[in-house]
Design an enzyme around this catalytic site. Structure first.
Site, PDB file in Angstrom:
ATOM      1  N   LEU A  58       0.811  -1.217   0.000  1.00 42.45           N
ATOM      2  CA  LEU A  58       0.000   0.000   0.000  1.00 42.45           C
ATOM      3  C   LEU A  58       0.843   1.265   0.000  1.00 42.45           C
ATOM      4  CD1 LEU A  58      -2.693  -1.025   2.648  1.00 42.45           C
ATOM      5  CD2 LEU A  58      -3.015  -0.900   0.170  1.00 42.45           C
TER       6      LEU A  58
ATOM      7  N   GLU B 172       4.854   3.204   1.723  1.00 40.68           N
ATOM      8  CA  GLU B 172       6.102   3.083   2.470  1.00 40.68           C
ATOM      9  C   GLU B 172       6.381   4.374   3.209  1.00 40.68           C
ATOM     10  OE1 GLU B 172      10.767   1.841   1.584  1.00 40.68           O
ATOM     11  OE2 GLU B 172       9.210   1.523   0.080  1.00 40.68           O
ATOM     12  N   GLY B 173       6.791   4.256   4.473  1.00 37.21           N
ATOM     13  CA  GLY B 173       7.151   5.411   5.276  1.00 37.21           C
ATOM     14  C   GLY B 173       8.614   5.374   5.644  1.00 37.21           C
ATOM     15  N   THR B 174       8.994   6.224   6.579  1.00 37.12           N
ATOM     16  CA  THR B 174      10.392   6.328   6.986  1.00 37.12           C
ATOM     17  C   THR B 174      10.916   5.025   7.553  1.00 37.12           C
ATOM     18  OG1 THR B 174      10.008   8.657   7.520  1.00 37.12           O
ATOM     19  CG2 THR B 174      12.005   7.650   8.406  1.00 37.12           C
ATOM     20  N   TYR B 175      10.102   4.375   8.339  1.00 34.44           N
ATOM     21  CA  TYR B 175      10.614   3.189   9.017  1.00 34.44           C
ATOM     22  C   TYR B 175       9.795   1.928   8.764  1.00 34.44           C
ATOM     23  CZ  TYR B 175       7.102   3.317  12.830  1.00 34.44           C
ATOM     24  OH  TYR B 175       5.943   3.269  13.564  1.00 34.44           O
ATOM     25  N   ALA B 176       8.821   1.982   7.849  1.00 32.51           N
ATOM     26  CA  ALA B 176       7.970   0.809   7.647  1.00 32.51           C
ATOM     27  C   ALA B 176       7.420   0.743   6.230  1.00 32.51           C
ATOM     28  CB  ALA B 176       6.816   0.826   8.642  1.00 32.51           C
ATOM     29  N   VAL B 177       7.069  -0.479   5.835  1.00 31.79           N
ATOM     30  CA  VAL B 177       6.342  -0.730   4.593  1.00 31.79           C
ATOM     31  C   VAL B 177       4.970  -1.263   4.986  1.00 31.79           C
ATOM     32  CG1 VAL B 177       6.332  -1.923   2.379  1.00 31.79           C
ATOM     33  CG2 VAL B 177       8.507  -1.330   3.456  1.00 31.79           C
TER      34      VAL B 177
ATOM     35  N   LYS C 227       1.779  -3.453   8.861  1.00 29.07           N
ATOM     36  CA  LYS C 227       2.925  -2.539   8.851  1.00 29.07           C
ATOM     37  C   LYS C 227       4.180  -3.315   9.239  1.00 29.07           C
ATOM     38  CE  LYS C 227       3.638   2.209  10.316  1.00 29.07           C
ATOM     39  NZ  LYS C 227       3.092   3.264  11.172  1.00 29.07           N
TER      40      LYS C 227
ATOM     41  N   ASP D  65       3.570  14.208  14.741  1.00 30.26           N
ATOM     42  CA  ASP D  65       3.729  14.075  13.286  1.00 30.26           C
ATOM     43  C   ASP D  65       2.382  14.212  12.579  1.00 30.26           C
ATOM     44  OD1 ASP D  65       5.203  13.869  10.971  1.00 30.26           O
ATOM     45  OD2 ASP D  65       5.296  11.675  10.993  1.00 30.26           O
TER      46      ASP D  65
END
EC number: 2.7.11.23
Length: 308
Positions: free
Chosen positions: A10, A12-17, A46, A139
């Site tokens: 879905l 991707e973020g700084t520390y997770a897919v 996540k 955030d």
């Protein structure tokens, strides 16, 4: 052991897919690529990214899990499950179709004043659920405000949350939504940093673009001060003692009327209270929810009629 089928990615973020998934008939491992569904309700899985230096990522995952276990609100994404698989922490969350950033950027969608009122009220209610438990989100931005197919708001991405009263790093919050005290290096801050971020999101709903989109912290501050005036000790005692305070160009105190010609006087008043430079004078979440803006016409658009 619960088993989940992991389907498409879905985002991707700084520390997770994040992956789309479904509950499946139990197997000998928690995550599989195929299997028999036992529920047709999708979930978001996540996966915390594996790196050589995972401690920071693991801390973010722990913060998110701890915060979501404490918060029980329809305005906050729901934690369903957690597990470790293939040496990676996985967090299972309720699946939500889109986010506020996608809605704002979609030029085919017409956002009416009642829609803005409905969304920002739901955002405030989600933030209130955090603040009443002494949790700072740190955030808040359109990408982290999930929107269901009915238009319901769900606050997400709690990896940067901290408890009020802790001494903290100023490197929190995406720059465009970062409060001026953070940009000037404060480590002694609290819930007002979230209220500034809410103000930036509120402004973005009107403008359809970020209000302050600086490329550096200095440029970000300059954009803020151009719009709101450069802070002085008389109005913000202690500002000149902040670690990253500089001798900024002096801009006069200004009104936001010119930028927000379509906003009502009540909307402008709330926006100015959210975007108050001195965090001690910034409106609280509880007071923001009670602001006359939410009682004035037009009323907030009902759930199910919002432009998603």
């Amino acid at each position: 052991m619960k088993t989940y089928i992991r389907e498409r990615r879905l985002g991707e973020g700084t520390y997770a897919v994040i992956y789309l998934g479904y509950r499946a008939l139990p197997q000998d491992k928690p995550l599989v690529s195929s299997g028999t569904r036992i529920e047709d309700v999708p979930v978001a899985i996540k996966k915390i990214k594996p790196t050589k230096y995972t401690q920071g990522h693991e801390i973010s995952a722990i913060r998110e899990i701890k915060s979501l276990k404490r918060i029980d609100s329809k305005y906050v994404v729901r934690l369903i499950d957690t597990f470790v698989y293939d040496k990676c922490v996985h967090i299972v969350l309720e699946y939500v179709e889109t986010n506020l950033e996608n809605v704002i950027r979609n030029s085919d969608k017409i956002i009416m004043p009642g829609d803005i009122k409905a969304w920002i009220l739901m955002v405030l209610r989600g933030v209130y659920e955090c603040h009443r438990l002494f949790i700072i989100h740190r955030d808040i931005k359109p990408n982290n405000i999930l929107i269901t197919s009915e238009g319901m708001v769900k606050l997400a991405d709690f990896g940067l949350t901290r408890g009020i009263g802790n001494r903290m790093t100023p490197q929190a919050v995406t720059r465009w939504y970062r409060a001026p005290e953070l940009l000037m290096g404060s480590r002694d801050y609290g819930s007002p940093v979230d209220m500034w971020s809410v103000g930036c999101v509120f402004a973005e709903l009107f403008l359809r673009v970020p209000l302050f989109a600086g490329d550096t912290d200095i440029q970000q501050l300059d954009m803020i001060f151009r719009a709101l005036g450069t802070p002085v000790e008389r109005e913000w005692p202690g500002v000149s003692t902040l670690p990253e305070f500089l001798d900024f160009q002096q801009y006069p105190k200004a009104s936001l009327n010119g930028l927000f010609s379509a906003a009502s006087s009540d909307a402008l008043d709330l926006l100015e209270k959210l975007l108050t430079l001195n965090p001690c004078n910034r409106i609280s979440c509880d007071d923001a929810i009670k602001h006359p803006y939410f009682k004035s016409s037009p009323p907030p658009t009902p759930i199910g009629k919002l432009p998603v």
